[in-house]
Design an enzyme around this catalytic site. Structure first.
Site, short mmCIF file in Angstrom:
data_model
loop_
_atom_site.label_atom_id
_atom_site.label_comp_id
_atom_site.label_asym_id
_atom_site.label_seq_id
_atom_site.Cartn_x
_atom_site.Cartn_y
_atom_site.Cartn_z
N ARG A 87 0.83 -1.21 0.00
CA ARG A 87 0.00 0.00 0.00
C ARG A 87 0.86 1.25 0.00
O ARG A 87 0.44 2.33 -0.40
CB ARG A 87 -0.98 0.00 1.19
N TYR A 136 -17.20 14.28 -16.11
CA TYR A 136 -17.69 12.90 -16.02
C TYR A 136 -18.73 12.79 -14.90
O TYR A 136 -18.57 13.40 -13.84
CB TYR A 136 -16.49 11.97 -15.78
N ASP A 162 -8.16 16.31 -16.24
CA ASP A 162 -8.48 14.90 -16.49
C ASP A 162 -8.17 14.66 -17.97
O ASP A 162 -8.89 15.11 -18.85
CB ASP A 162 -9.96 14.64 -16.18
N LYS A 190 -8.98 3.35 -19.50
CA LYS A 190 -9.35 3.65 -20.88
C LYS A 190 -8.14 3.44 -21.82
O LYS A 190 -7.67 2.34 -21.95
CB LYS A 190 -9.92 5.06 -20.94
C1 LIG Z 1 -13.25 11.32 -18.22
C2 LIG Z 1 -13.32 10.30 -17.13
N1 LIG Z 1 -12.73 10.54 -15.95
C3 LIG Z 1 -12.77 9.65 -14.93
C4 LIG Z 1 -13.46 8.46 -15.07
C5 LIG Z 1 -13.49 7.49 -13.91
O1 LIG Z 1 -12.65 6.42 -14.15
P1 LIG Z 1 -12.83 4.92 -13.57
O2 LIG Z 1 -14.05 4.35 -14.18
O3 LIG Z 1 -11.56 4.25 -13.98
O4 LIG Z 1 -12.96 5.06 -12.07
C6 LIG Z 1 -14.08 8.17 -16.27
C7 LIG Z 1 -14.81 6.89 -16.45
O5 LIG Z 1 -15.51 6.67 -17.41
C8 LIG Z 1 -14.02 9.11 -17.34
O6 LIG Z 1 -14.62 8.88 -18.52
#
Ligand SMILES: Cc1ncc(COP(=O)(O)O)c(C=O)c1O
Length: 395
Positions: free
Chosen positions: A59, A112, A184, A209
């Protein structure tokens, strides 16, 4: 490999890893262990006191995870990185590290859905407020910042409307007030956009992704300055505990080697499909970075993005039911949230990724009931086109 700088494609394969430190193993070994043994009690004491480098407990750090973090720091042009168990673990670790009760977060016009959910939680439980801003001009950003703003949080391209935010403009304006800018970068991956090179402070990813690219891992990564990464490492990662598993880090390392090749193909396929959708009579609007409908985004795109990316949003003429009927007719394209996988995926943001956003806010973000988001995969683009074509014929 030493400290030389190679081109992105080379760094994606090699950086962060020195085979001579791992018995010559070509591929980074998987250290699937929860803890690390100390040769003496005194060594354990020195490790805990930070007087001797070395691993203690997974961790707090793990060699496979560290290779991933070093590679991601290099690719994003940051000083250091931390890996997390999900993109949301990364988002929540960053936002809680940068705020305290009474603070304010200024966000891009769309974010998101679960990030929106987190902001609501922070507001309800800790009185941390937030606002959205188009961030189109310096004056607009200055007007929307509050005396208690401690963080600017951006998605660009914005999910799912694909509008762009000028990273340099926001970074310059924020710097004057000493406010950190968090980006992001999930939709672009470092291959298409490196926000730190445009003056932003922190980059994060849903590594689930494009970083992974194979649809078999949920993970997140945060990249930034050493000091900030150390702060997060010792607090909102270590004590909240959203760490990545060594195996997932190993899979991400495997995925990263092919990131540039995959991204080129995603982008090429998406551009071809945009050309097709643009001329289709049953398609109302197309949302794609640099789209002719977003005149002002052209100059932003040429400044900060290598290519427009592999995601296309488009609205179908008709109603929510027409959009759903279209999805149900697809044969090759899979109905699924997530993006950046080899398979082409389609989702309906209003009822899926952004369902948690109240209708009024959703409309303000430009998420209509007829809007669909396509994550273009690695298949032959003609097959994807033919699948869309036959489904459109049936509505
Ligand atoms: C732009 C964006 N940021 C953050 C996230 C969150 O990621 P996770 O699903 O890996 O927790 C997503 C998920 O679809 C996303 O599309």
């Amino acid at each position: 490999m030493g400290n030389e700088n190679f081109r992105f494609e080379t760094e994606a394969v090699h950086s962060g890893y020195r085979s001579e430190e791992h018995k010559g193993s070509l591929v980074p070994p998987l250290y699937q262990t929860s803890t690390f043994t100390f040769s003496t009690a005194e060594q354990g004491e020195r490790r805990f006191a930070g007087q001797e480098e070395g691993f203690i407990y997974s961790r707090l750090g793990n060699p496979t995870v560290k290779i991933l973090e070093d590679k991601m720091a290099k690719l994003e042009q940051g000083e250091a990185a931390l890996a997390f168990s999900s993109g949301m673990a990364a988002v929540s670790a960053v936002l809680t590290a940068l705020t305290k009760t009474g603070d304010h977060i200024l966000c891009s016009q769309g974010i998101y859905g679960c990030t929106f959910g987190l902001l609501q939680l922070l507001k309800q439980k800790y009185k941390i407020s937030y606002d959205f801003s188009a961030m189109s001009t310096r004056e607009m950003i200055e007007k929307d910042l509050k005396p208690n703003t401690t963080c600017i949080y951006i998605e660009t391209p914005i999910n799912p409307t694909m509008k762009l935010v000028d990273l340099e403009l926001v970074a310059i304006t924020a710097k004057q007030r000493g406010i950190p800018v968090v980006v992001d970068n999930t939709f672009c991956s470092p291959y298409l956009q490196t926000p730190i090179s445009h003056g932003c402070d922190v980059v994060l990813h849903s590594a689930t992704k494009y970083i992974c690219g194979h649809g078999d891992v949920i993970a997140g990564v945060v990249i930034g300055k050493n000091e900030f990464i150390q702060q997060v490492s010792r607090t909102t990662l270590k004590d909240m505990g959203g760490i990545i598993s060594p195996f997932d880090a190993w899979l991400l390392l495997r995925g990263l080697k092919t990131l540039p090749v995959r991204m080129d193909r995603h982008c090429e396929n998406a551009s071809m499909l945009v050309g097709f959708l643009r001329n289709h009579p049953k398609v109302e609007t197309i949302y794609f970075p640099g789209n002719i409908d977003y005149e002002e985004d052209h100059s932003i795109m040429s400044k900060q993005m290598k290519k427009p990316g592999g995601l296309i949003s488009f609205s179908i003429k008709g109603t929510k039911q027409t959009a759903q009927l279209f999805m149900n007719q697809l044969k090759l394209i899979k109905i699924a949230v997530s993006l950046g996988d080899a398979e082409t995926l389609i989702q309906h943001p209003a009822t899926m990724t952004h369902a948690v956003v109240p209708e009024l806010e959703r409309k303000k973000m430009g998420i209509e009931d007829t809007l669909l988001r396509l994550s273009v995969g690695l298949e032959a683009w003609e097959d994807i086109k033919e699948d869309i074509e036959q489904a459109l014929e049936k509505i």
